[in-house]
Motif scaffolding. Structure first.
Motif, mmCIF file in Angstrom:
data_model
loop_
_atom_site.group_PDB
_atom_site.id
_atom_site.type_symbol
_atom_site.label_atom_id
_atom_site.label_comp_id
_atom_site.label_asym_id
_atom_site.label_seq_id
_atom_site.Cartn_x
_atom_site.Cartn_y
_atom_site.Cartn_z
ATOM 1 N N SER A 161 -6.107 3.883 5.969
ATOM 2 C CA SER A 161 -6.514 2.802 5.070
ATOM 3 C C SER A 161 -5.781 1.500 5.377
ATOM 4 O O SER A 161 -6.367 0.417 5.317
ATOM 5 C CB SER A 161 -6.252 3.212 3.617
ATOM 6 O OG SER A 161 -7.002 4.356 3.268
ATOM 7 N N MET A 183 0.828 -1.204 0.000
ATOM 8 C CA MET A 183 0.000 0.000 0.000
ATOM 9 C C MET A 183 0.866 1.260 0.000
ATOM 10 O O MET A 183 0.540 2.256 -0.664
ATOM 11 C CB MET A 183 -0.967 0.000 1.187
ATOM 12 C CG MET A 183 -2.101 -0.998 1.037
ATOM 13 S SD MET A 183 -3.344 -0.925 2.362
ATOM 14 C CE MET A 183 -4.195 0.606 1.954
ATOM 15 N N CYS A 184 1.957 1.227 0.729
ATOM 16 C CA CYS A 184 2.873 2.384 0.740
ATOM 17 C C CYS A 184 3.514 2.573 -0.633
ATOM 18 O O CYS A 184 3.678 3.712 -1.103
ATOM 19 C CB CYS A 184 3.947 2.210 1.808
ATOM 20 S SG CYS A 184 3.336 2.436 3.496
ATOM 21 N N CYS A 204 -5.100 6.724 -2.203
ATOM 22 C CA CYS A 204 -4.696 7.683 -1.167
ATOM 23 C C CYS A 204 -3.506 8.516 -1.628
ATOM 24 O O CYS A 204 -3.378 9.695 -1.267
ATOM 25 C CB CYS A 204 -4.367 6.955 0.134
ATOM 26 S SG CYS A 204 -5.819 6.300 0.995
ATOM 27 N N GLY A 205 -2.630 7.903 -2.438
ATOM 28 C CA GLY A 205 -1.527 8.670 -2.998
ATOM 29 C C GLY A 205 -2.019 9.761 -3.926
ATOM 30 O O GLY A 205 -1.561 10.917 -3.862
ATOM 31 N N GLY A 216 -4.316 1.993 -1.767
ATOM 32 C CA GLY A 216 -2.935 2.458 -1.746
ATOM 33 C C GLY A 216 -2.700 3.545 -2.777
ATOM 34 O O GLY A 216 -2.312 4.673 -2.451
ATOM 35 N N THR A 275 -4.114 9.619 5.246
ATOM 36 C CA THR A 275 -5.139 8.757 4.638
ATOM 37 C C THR A 275 -4.608 7.346 4.381
ATOM 38 O O THR A 275 -5.354 6.369 4.513
ATOM 39 C CB THR A 275 -5.657 9.361 3.320
ATOM 40 O OG1 THR A 275 -4.557 9.608 2.427
ATOM 41 C CG2 THR A 275 -6.382 10.678 3.594
ATOM 42 N N THR A 276 -3.330 7.227 4.026
ATOM 43 C CA THR A 276 -2.761 5.896 3.796
ATOM 44 C C THR A 276 -2.680 5.100 5.096
ATOM 45 O O THR A 276 -2.997 3.904 5.119
ATOM 46 C CB THR A 276 -1.361 6.001 3.158
ATOM 47 O OG1 THR A 276 -1.450 6.722 1.922
ATOM 48 C CG2 THR A 276 -0.784 4.612 2.880
ATOM 49 N N THR A 283 -1.435 12.411 2.120
ATOM 50 C CA THR A 283 -1.064 11.049 1.727
ATOM 51 C C THR A 283 -0.767 10.183 2.940
ATOM 52 O O THR A 283 -1.266 9.051 3.056
ATOM 53 C CB THR A 283 0.167 11.071 0.800
ATOM 54 O OG1 THR A 283 -0.147 11.784 -0.402
ATOM 55 C CG2 THR A 283 0.601 9.652 0.437
ATOM 56 N N ALA A 302 0.894 3.996 -2.879
ATOM 57 C CA ALA A 302 0.669 5.397 -2.499
ATOM 58 C C ALA A 302 1.769 6.288 -3.058
ATOM 59 O O ALA A 302 1.511 7.413 -3.506
ATOM 60 C CB ALA A 302 0.601 5.536 -0.979
#
Length: 493
Positions: A200, A107-108, A154-155, A151, A196-197, A193, A111
């Motif tokens: 999530s 996810m990172c 949110c980015g 992921g 929200t990441t 970012t 993002a």
């Protein structure tokens, strides 16, 4: 009480993505007819406008559609070599007992792609890949879809240097003589970012843990589970075995990773970021005026150096690398051709969904409905204080995003109106850029007019209504978090 069979039948009766999009197209057409009776700014959609909208949407989205088809051929080649299935198996084996950590890491990474270059349509092939990976890890395909969508989403919501969001918005403001401070935009984007990441990641990991502990807690219907098993079960079952990668497969996976890294860097406007792109990523030689003396290696292949790519260049890159993977993977000429064609054909339903979704925005632009709504919203915001302006502007963009799902399109048509409005009222135009980015970012986490969402969910074998039921609590939280951050920023900057 309903039996499980009755529940399954009810689920099978849910409308498909195509039906949902056609219904939305019809609703928009009817709205234009109603509104045209009250203003000359909107033209009533004719029957021909309705019927040709999907075709014109396909033409408008052709670069994206072709990109998705070629990606399908590329992934098909990976699957044929066995490297993809075995690579997933090795990953799951190495993370035995720690599979949950796949989620925050990926996810990172998604993002990062979203905030840097607006990773969206490019995520479509990952839905099928991660659906199989998460099933092999003991979760369900919904975890895989959420990892990709949330992921990257949110980015994009907190875009920092995304050229399709903040880049287009800043350019539109410049055309109106409004200069912006990029440092403020990057700082606010980074904050949005990260916040929200993290929210999530926690949401998805909690669901994943629940599903792994109790398969009955899945949001998927019995039919969706059956479809997912048919589509991804073989890869997931293979991943559960003790396997080892061959030398060829290791080489193929190395090429696979290299291909995606180059694509990601290719979309990032390195020159605009004042990045040092000499050496590997751009080894071209230029004169004092910036004219090319010797082309960079990527320009020799695609026509443009890395950092200036768009979908045509990315499609060319994946087409070439698919052939390279086939050769390195030991496939015959006939296998390479047939595998690529089959992989591209598997993406046709996704391509048609993208085209149909784009047809809705094409119809609104052709009838003037999008600009009519935008002008009315801008008029409503005049003269309000900052603590009201920011959340109302967010809600305005939230609503407009259903009408204009294209981020760059929204920036182009709205910023020349909303930017001067904010500046004229004494508010920060930089904050207005982030209000736009975060609002359309939230909507693009669930709107059915997004071809990336509908196409990706189709590959993962997840109904849009199931996604909506799963993600809506999180979307509400992300909306409130984004509104609070942008409102505070509007009040203090």
């Amino acid at each position: 009480m309903r039996t499980m069979t009755e529940t399954a039948k009810k689920k099978r009766g849910m409308p498909s993505s195509f039906t949902i999009l056609l219904a939305l197209l019809a609703i928009v057409a009817v709205i234009t007819v109603i509104v045209s009776g009250t203003t000359d700014a909107v033209t009533a959609a004719k029957f021909s406008d309705f019927f040709t909208a999907p075709v014109k949407g396909f033409a408008d989205a052709l670069p994206v559609c072709l990109f998705v088809m070629i990606l399908g051929g590329f992934l098909g080649m990976m699957t044929e070599t066995g490297a993809l299935d075995n690579g997933i198996a090795v990953l799951v084996q190495k993370l035995k007992g720690r599979e949950i950590w796949i989620i925050p890491v990926l996810m990172c990474l998604f993002a990062l792609g979203g905030t840097s270059y607006g990773m969206c349509e490019e995520t479509v092939p990952f839905y099928a890949l991660l659906a199989a990976t998460m099933m092999a890890a003991g979760f369900d395909p919904l975890v895989g879809a959420a990892t990709v969508l949330l992921g990257a989403g949110c980015g994009c919501l907190g875009s920092t240097v995304n050229p399709f969001a903040v880049g287009a918005a800043v350019d539109a403001l410049s055309s109106k003589g409004i200069e912006v401070d990029q440092t403020i935009i990057i700082g606010l984007g980074f904050l949005l970012t990260v916040v929200t990441t993290l929210i999530s990641i926690i949401f998805v990991m909690r669901y994943a843990k629940k599903v792994k502990a109790d398969k009955g807690s899945t949001f998927l219907s019995l039919q969706e589970q059956k479809d997912a098993e048919a589509a991804h079960g073989a890869a997931a079952a293979e991943a559960a075995k003790e396997v080892k990668l061959t030398g060829r497969q290791k080489a193929v996976l190395g090429i696979f990773a290299f291909t995606f890294v180059v694509m990601i860097v290719g979309f990032i406007p390195l020159g605009d970021l004042n990045a040092n792109v000499a050496g590997f990523f751009d080894n071209g030689v230029y004169d004092a005026d910036g004219n090319t003396i010797t082309q960079a290696w990527s320009a020799v292949i695609t026509g443009l150096p890395i950092g200036q790519w768009y979908f045509d260049e990315a499609s060319t890159w994946f087409f070439i690398m698919a052939i390279v993977i086939g050769i390195v993977g030991g496939l015959s000429e006939k296998q390479i051709v047939n595998t690529f064609i089959t992989g591209a054909a598997d993406m046709m339903s996704v391509v048609l969904i993208i085209a149909l979704a784009r047809g809705i925005s094409v119809l609104m632009a052709a009838t003037g409905l999008d600009m009519y709504v935008l002008d009315a919203a801008a008029a409503m915001l005049k003269g309000v204080p900052s603590f009201i302006f920011a959340p109302v502007a967010f809600l305005v963009y939230f609503g407009l995003s259903f009408l204009i799902p294209s981020t760059s399109g929204m920036a182009t048509v709205s910023m020349p109106i909303m930017g001067p409005l904010a500046a004229g009222l004494g508010f920060s135009p930089e904050v207005m850029v982030m209000i736009f980015s975060s609002a359309i970012g939230v909507v693009n986490l669930f709107t059915p007019t997004s071809g990336a969402i509908m196409g990706g969910l189709s590959l993962a074998k997840i109904e849009w209504t199931t996604w909506l039921k799963f993600a809506m609590p999180l979307i509400v939280i992300l909306t409130l978090a984004s509104m609070v951050i942008t409102t505070v920023a509007c009040m203090v900057i």
